[in-house]
Design an enzyme around this catalytic site. Structure first.
Site, PDB file in Angstrom:
ATOM      1  N   LYS A   1      63.461  74.510  -9.994  1.00 13.78           N
ATOM      2  CA  LYS A   1      62.644  73.321 -10.297  1.00 13.78           C
ATOM      3  C   LYS A   1      61.147  73.614 -10.194  1.00 13.78           C
ATOM      4  O   LYS A   1      60.346  73.023 -10.893  1.00 13.78           O
ATOM      5  CB  LYS A   1      62.999  72.190  -9.325  1.00 13.78           C
ATOM      6  CG  LYS A   1      64.345  71.566  -9.601  1.00 13.78           C
ATOM      7  CD  LYS A   1      64.293  70.076  -9.278  1.00 13.78           C
ATOM      8  CE  LYS A   1      65.603  69.392  -9.615  1.00 13.78           C
ATOM      9  NZ  LYS A   1      66.650  69.675  -8.613  1.00 13.78           N
ATOM     10  N   ARG A   2      60.811  74.522  -9.300  1.00  9.23           N
ATOM     11  CA  ARG A   2      59.394  74.862  -9.127  1.00  9.23           C
ATOM     12  C   ARG A   2      58.761  75.306 -10.442  1.00  9.23           C
ATOM     13  O   ARG A   2      57.564  75.194 -10.631  1.00  9.23           O
ATOM     14  CB  ARG A   2      59.254  76.020  -8.128  1.00  9.23           C
ATOM     15  CG  ARG A   2      59.236  75.617  -6.699  1.00  9.23           C
ATOM     16  CD  ARG A   2      59.004  76.831  -5.815  1.00  9.23           C
ATOM     17  NE  ARG A   2      60.010  77.870  -6.027  1.00  9.23           N
ATOM     18  CZ  ARG A   2      59.773  79.016  -6.674  1.00  9.23           C
ATOM     19  NH1 ARG A   2      58.580  79.287  -7.139  1.00  9.23           N
ATOM     20  NH2 ARG A   2      60.751  79.885  -6.832  1.00  9.23           N
TER      21      ARG A   2
END
Ligand code: GLU
Length: 472
Positions: A243-244
């Site tokens: 997700k980063r």
């Protein structure tokens, strides 16, 4: 007949890694005029959601990865799994184990404290000549697969090469829980078998499941499919994609203004190659795709390359199609798209200059909402030298036919008459009309606007900054 499948668990979005797995499975089936099956592995009732199912279906549709069979839902196949478990119990390839969770935990504790790897000790496993304990009353049993005790389980992975695991490493897998529900690996096996899957193409996070699945398939007398385990995708920074890294969901790429054909082309090259070809259509991809040219090493995501591909596909895309993709983006920002200026004309003028649909929308927006050019740009370009030239030009605009060539001619005439260079007029026009210093050719730019809009925007110079003395 080649049969492949994509078997996502609906616990989140269709992410980039999943989309690549789907693409490769789809393309392999297409290449061989085979069948591509979509199977939703939704047996984890806690983590699976209808929204996630929808997100997967939306992602597949957006990418155009059409399935030939399915979607099959594992939750709808429970009777089938139960029937196979009964068959295996009857055949002796599975057995009931009455060990309680507490007992199992105690066993594991003992093993750990004795420095051993925790594993089921086979106490309920039937063996010739062995007397089994009496089933305790009131303990619902789990069902375990009777894994071969000796030998190795091996397969020639189509990406990773030969992989061999000693059966002594594998304990007897629980295939049905005490409440009767089948477990994950078992459902996959029954489905791959009954759906006649010939090639399992999936992420290499499943490599550890494969020896167990092969053993169960063999016990069922099923044809074991071929396996191709795809290496994972790393982010731009070399870390596991997460997700980063921003756009995890495929649909996020839609929101961010990428065309599906660019994303597909990008994913096609992510861990697979066809010589030096970087740009290819899905038709070409399906004609070329093979499992021999998948790299066993991890692929690294490269946002710049995706942008480059997207820019390429935007240039080539049909202008009217792009306009229909840009319009809702403008409306979502509260911009009313009117007939004039024509969005198609705006898109046509800019599609070669942008990397995403959102950039195209940013530029298009300035055609519908009068810009407020920055004071510093006004000061830089509306110089005392440029102002009389601009005023002269503006005064003549209403007299010419409203089309590119005539506007271009008028620009040249005015510049020559004032003995100045082209940018002296072009730059103030750009800034006043769009608020930007960089635009397409200024005559083409102007022709997209209705004359009234041009006059209104250019009048800003008169109202805001021009000393009255320089204007007529
Ligand atoms: N359902 C699994 C997942 O989403 C894939 C199983 C498989 O491809 O065998 O990771």
């Amino acid at each position: 007949m080649i049969r492949t499948r994509f078997a996502p668990s609906p616990t989140g979005f269709l992410h980039i890694g999943g989309a690549r797995t789907a693409l490769f499975s789809w393309a392999y089936a297409r290449r061989h005029s085979g069948c591509f099956v979509l199977r939703i592995e939704d047996t984890d009732l806690v983590r699976s959601t209808p929204e996630a199912v929808q997100a997967i279906l939306d992602g597949m549709r957006w990418l155009g990865l059409s399935h030939d069979e399915g979607p099959f839902y594992q939750t709808q196949r429970m009777p089938r799994y139960r029937a196979v478990i009964e068959d295996m119990l009857a055949a002796g390839s599975a057995y009931r184990c009455y060990m309680t969770p507490d007992e199992l935990e105690r066993l594991r504790e003992e093993q750990r404290s004795g420095g051993l790897k925790p594993r089921y000790d086979g106490r309920w496993r039937p063996e010739p000549g062995k007397t089994l304990p009496i089933p305790p009353a009131g303990v619902p049993p789990v069902v375990r697969f009777r894994n071969p005790a000796t030998g190795v389980v091996a397969w020639d992975d189509l990406v990773k090469g030969r992989i061999e695991i000693a059966n002594s490493e594998l304990d007897d897998l629980v295939i049905a829980r005490a409440d009767g529900t089948p477990t994950y690996n078992f459902c996959v096996v029954v489905d791959d078998w009954e759906m006649g899957i010939t090639h399992v193409i999936r992420g290499d996070d499943h490599v550890n499941n494969t020896p167990r699945q092969i053993n169960i398939l063999r016990a069922l007398g099923a044809q074991v499919p071929l396996y191709a385990h795809l290496s994972m995708i790393l982010g731009d920074d070399g870390q596991k994609l997460s997700k980063r890294h921003g756009a995890v969901s495929v649909m996020q790429y839609d929101d961010d203004g990428y065309l599906p054909e660019a994303v597909l082309n990008y994913l096609g090259r992510l861990g697979w190659s066809h010589g030096d070809d970087e740009i290819f259509s899905m038709q070409q991809f399906c004609a070329w795709f093979d499992l021999d040219h998948i790299t066993p090493s991890a692929a690294q995501f490269n946002s710049e390359k995706l942008n480059w591909l997207n820019a390429h596909y935007l240039k080539r895309a049909d202008t009217a199609r792009l306009a229909t993709l840009v319009q809702p983006r403008l409306e979502a920002r509260g911009v009313t798209v009117t007939a004039a200026p024509s969005l198609v004309a705006i898109v046509d003028l800019h599609k070669e200059r942008v990397a995403t649909l959102n950039e195209l929308a940013d530029l298009a927006q300035t055609f519908y909402i009068d810009p407020r050019p920055k004071a510093e740009l006004m000061a830089k370009h509306l110089t005392p030298e440029a102002l009389p030239l601009l005023a002269d030009f503006v005064a003549r605009l209403p007299d010419i036919p409203w089309e590119v060539a005539a506007i271009g001619t008028l620009i040249k005439e005015c510049v020559t008459r004032h003995g100045l260079k082209m940018p002296r007029l072009a730059m103030p026009l750009r800034v006043l009309l769009t608020g930007l210093e960089q635009t397409p050719a200024v005559d083409a730019l102007m022709a997209v606007f209705p004359l009234e809009t041009v006059l209104r925007r250019l009048a800003v110079a008169r109202e805001a900054t021009l000393p009255q003395s320089v204007l007529r």
